[in-house]
Design a protein around this motif. Sequence first.
Motif: not given
Length: 190
Positions: A131-134, A150-159, A94-99, A138-145
Amino acid sequence: MEHETVTAPVRKSKTYALAMTALAAAVICVISPFAIPVGPISLSLCTLILYTVPYILGWKRGAAATLVFLLLGAVGAPVFTGFQGGMGKVLGPTGGYLAGYIPMVILTGLVIQFCPKNRVLQFLGMIAATAVLYVLGTAWYCVESGSDLPTALKWCVIPFIPGDLIKMAIAAAAGPLLRDRLKAAGVLTE
């Protein structure tokens, strides 16, 4: 003696700017840890504060306050959601969201600066900044996790979209009022 008279207001101004930036960083640090876990990302009021800070400090000092918050968290202060801190959190999934907080604050602040009276454009600017934050997060989340998009958007953006839109609306309504009240009270001297 004359030289001191000329430089004294500059020092006071710089000291004041530093104090206001530190105060904003402290507010971010106090608010951010309180969160409700929603999957890998937590729901917090941190973004509400980050949308509001540029109204008071502008984009430069708002970004500086955000950077101070991130640096405090990076060195281990428990200022991130769930009272967490440390490089593991910053470099984790989740560090990409912090950055992404820094460009979000900068973009929000620039729109506020260039459209000071237009709250609709400010709101739209917050949407673009988020949107830039997302995207960064999300890009960092996909790389790290190792998750797919679609899974990243489901858990990290849409809600988070409805809550973030509400926070943006609150910031667009309250930010200018708070700034005006602070100016009227003589606390904000810009």
